[in-house]
Design a protein around this motif. Structure first.
Motif, PDB file in Angstrom:
ATOM      1  N   LEU A   1     -10.199   4.249   2.960  1.00 66.07           N
ATOM      2  CA  LEU A   1      -9.462   5.891   2.109  1.00 66.07           C
ATOM      3  C   LEU A   1     -10.212   6.809   1.534  1.00 66.07           C
ATOM      4  CD1 LEU A   1      -6.911   6.645   2.481  1.00 66.07           C
ATOM      5  CD2 LEU A   1      -5.728   5.488   0.009  1.00 66.07           C
TER       6      LEU A   1
ATOM      7  N   LEU B   1       0.886  -1.189  -0.068  1.00 64.57           N
ATOM      8  CA  LEU B   1      -0.518  -0.256   0.376  1.00 64.57           C
ATOM      9  C   LEU B   1       0.599   1.271  -0.122  1.00 64.57           C
ATOM     10  CD1 LEU B   1      -2.946  -0.483   2.851  1.00 64.57           C
ATOM     11  CD2 LEU B   1      -2.283  -2.034   0.619  1.00 64.57           C
TER      12      LEU B   1
ATOM     13  N   LEU C   1     -10.513  -1.648   1.839  1.00 62.13           N
ATOM     14  CA  LEU C   1      -8.642  -0.850   1.851  1.00 62.13           C
ATOM     15  C   LEU C   1      -9.350   0.679   1.382  1.00 62.13           C
ATOM     16  CD1 LEU C   1      -6.253  -3.251   3.153  1.00 62.13           C
ATOM     17  CD2 LEU C   1      -8.397  -2.150   3.959  1.00 62.13           C
TER      18      LEU C   1
ATOM     19  N   VAL D   1      -8.212  -5.012  -1.172  1.00 61.15           N
ATOM     20  CA  VAL D   1      -8.055  -3.465  -0.713  1.00 61.15           C
ATOM     21  C   VAL D   1      -8.869  -3.051  -1.508  1.00 61.15           C
ATOM     22  CG1 VAL D   1      -5.612  -3.646  -0.823  1.00 61.15           C
ATOM     23  CG2 VAL D   1      -6.351  -3.236  -3.642  1.00 61.15           C
TER      24      VAL D   1
ATOM     25  N   LEU E   1      -3.871  -1.039   6.371  1.00 60.08           N
ATOM     26  CA  LEU E   1      -4.026   0.674   6.182  1.00 60.08           C
ATOM     27  C   LEU E   1      -3.581   1.240   7.220  1.00 60.08           C
ATOM     28  CD1 LEU E   1      -5.337   2.312   4.362  1.00 60.08           C
ATOM     29  CD2 LEU E   1      -7.094   2.508   5.124  1.00 60.08           C
TER      30      LEU E   1
ATOM     31  N   GLU F   1      -7.643  -3.938   6.925  1.00 58.45           N
ATOM     32  CA  GLU F   1      -7.543  -2.998   7.149  1.00 58.45           C
ATOM     33  C   GLU F   1      -6.473  -3.068   8.396  1.00 58.45           C
ATOM     34  OE1 GLU F   1     -11.554  -4.169   5.978  1.00 58.45           O
ATOM     35  OE2 GLU F   1     -10.282  -5.113   7.540  1.00 58.45           O
TER      36      GLU F   1
ATOM     37  N   LEU G   1      -3.537   0.937  -4.270  1.00 61.51           N
ATOM     38  CA  LEU G   1      -3.136  -0.271  -3.256  1.00 61.51           C
ATOM     39  C   LEU G   1      -2.617  -0.987  -3.899  1.00 61.51           C
ATOM     40  CD1 LEU G   1      -5.572   1.079  -0.882  1.00 61.51           C
ATOM     41  CD2 LEU G   1      -3.786   1.983  -1.200  1.00 61.51           C
TER      42      LEU G   1
ATOM     43  N   ILE H   1       0.549   5.000   0.318  1.00 62.14           N
ATOM     44  CA  ILE H   1      -0.382   6.277   0.669  1.00 62.14           C
ATOM     45  C   ILE H   1       0.169   7.569   0.769  1.00 62.14           C
ATOM     46  CG2 ILE H   1      -2.974   7.021   2.254  1.00 62.14           C
ATOM     47  CD1 ILE H   1      -2.704   4.194   1.319  1.00 62.14           C
TER      48      ILE H   1
END
Length: 462
Positions: free
Chosen positions: A422, A394, A418, A415, A449, A446, A410, A396
């Motif tokens: 996000l 991932l 997720l 995902v 994340l 999760e 991701l 971010i």
């Protein structure tokens, strides 16, 4: 002699955007006509989201059976019945289509017209040779269609398939060539190869699944090349053999000429707005170089007309949830014009169901913009290891100055879920620290994340 009809809002197309447009316009009290030329059922249910996920579900079952030994489980005799696989795909697809058709059938007959709509003027449509519609406003929601190169179609004939026809195959092919390594081509190629079909994916470019972040792209390529044969950066030429099979020729990056024989060629190089045949020249609209009317993405209004365009037809954000939201907005504006409502800004979100999945939230990777970002990363997920699945990675993104989340790319198990979390955080303009104050259950996917967000929070100023 054309029968006259009049309405406040005419909606062209009964797909996801068109149906949403009809119901939203109807809710305003407007007189609405819904015009559909095809069999109906929406692209999602008939050709796209649902049949592809049905095929992917079968592929996941096959892969899980093969890999059961990882957990000390012996499956015994293992076989894939291609006819049974495709029969289930078609049966369940038809179930979803029937649900949509029931929704359409519930619309009063006085609000429906069947036939091909064409503009006869800015506020006038003709429907086949039976009706002339005068409308105060018009919503174009005709969707999109697959693009098949002419030479390939002429050479391969019935052996070339698209996402609109591949699910009608009676059984699984022996060997399949997939043209296009984007999201659609990748999903279908993975489904077929996991079902035992010899599958090769070709693309003139060098990216897989439309991933732009170089770190994520490397992880995607490393994982998926374990299953699929990729021929990237190549141009393909096709010939029809005497037995009906397709012989493809291509040249590798090093200059080596290659060839292979396939039962079918699946073209997944993209979709184009289905606007041909509308006689847009008679609508008085300015169009771009691709023939799409120039429109305001905030209101979906075409120029200064009372014509609006929604869903895949405008080629802005061609995903179902956007199509439905756009249909609703376009029709409310069509009903209330000239008073116009603007679209509520929301982050872009796209998912490739490659299992491990790929997801993008926000605008995606931008090398220049990244100079003003901080980036959080996670590549180790305990729950994934427990389940015998690759962790993926991932990435971010957040603003370096204020720490507000911008999005990310991701790759990993589930995902798709997720990405929703996000996207919500991005829309709410939250920082990593804001999200970390919310609950994360253990052990879950999760938590990956959360790891990336912790990485971001450590870099956040203040």
């Amino acid at each position: 002699m054309l029968k006259p009809a009049a309405c406040d809002v005419a909606v062209i197309g009964a797909g996801s955007a068109g149906l949403a447009a009809y119901h939203a316009a109807k809710a305003t009290g407007a007189k609405v006509l819904l015009i559909e030329a095809g069999p109906g059922g929406t692209t999602c249910a008939r050709y796209g989201c649902m049949p592809s996920k049905l095929l992917l579900a079968a592929a996941r079952a096959a892969r899980d059976a093969r890999e059961a030994a990882t957990f000390g489980i012996c499956v015994g005799d293992f076989a894939i019945d291609g006819t049974a696989v495709m029969t289930r795909v078609q049966r369940e697809r038809d179930h979803f289509v029937a649900g949509v058709l029931e929704e359409v059938a519930a619309i009063p007959p006085s609000d429906r017209l069947h036939g091909r709509a064409r503009f006869a003027g800015p506020d006038t449509l003709t429907v086949d040779d039976h009706t002339r519609v005068s409308a105060r406003s018009i919503v174009i929601a005709t969707g999109a269609r697959p693009v098949v190169p002419t030479d390939l179609a002429e050479t391969c004939q019935e052996r070339v398939v698209t996402h609109e026809t591949v699910f009608d195959l009676e059984t699984l092919p022996r060997a399949l060539a997939v043209i296009g390594a984007g999201p659609l081509g990748l999903e279908l190629a993975l489904a077929f190869v996991r079902l035992g079909v010899k599958t090769t994916i070709f693309d003139e470019g060098d990216s897989i699944g439309a991933v732009r972040d170089p770190v994520v792209a490397e992880a995607v390529a490393d994982q998926l090349k374990r299953e699929l044969i990729f021929e990237l950066g190549v141009t393909v030429e096709a010939k029809r053999k005497a037995d009906g099979d397709i012989l493809l020729h291509w040249t590798e990056a090093g200059g080596k000429a290659r060839r292979g024989t396939f039962d079918y060629v699946l073209v997944a190089t993209g979709r184009t707005p289905a606007l041909d045949g509308l006689d847009l020249n008679l609508a008085g609209l300015d169009c771009d170089e691709d023939g799409v009317p120039v429109f305001d993405p905030d209101t979906l209004r075409c120029g200064r007309s009372n014509i609006f365009i929604a869903g895949d037809a405008n080629d802005d954000r061609p995903v179902l949830h956007e199509a439905s939201l756009q249909g609703e907005l376009a029709s409310r504006n069509a009903a209330h014009a000239p008073k116009l409502e603007k679209r509520t800004p929301m982050p872009q979100m796209a998912v490739v169901y490659s299992d491990p999945d790929i997801a993008t939230v926000g605008p995606g990777w931008d090398k220049d913009a990244a100079e003003g970002w901080i980036i959080g990363c996670s590549d180790d997920v305990g729950r994934a290891r427990v389940d015998g699945r690759p962790s993926g990675i991932l990435r971010i993104y957040a603003g370096a100055g204020d720490g507000v989340l911008l999005g990310g790319e991701l790759f990993g198990p589930d995902v798709e879920h997720l990405a929703h979390l996000l996207a919500w955080a991005v829309q709410l303009k939250m920082t990593a620290r804001d999200v970390l104050a919310l609950p994360f259950y253990h052990p879950t996917m999760e938590e990956s994340l959360r790891t990336a967000l912790r990485n971001l929070a450590d870099q956040q100023k203040g």
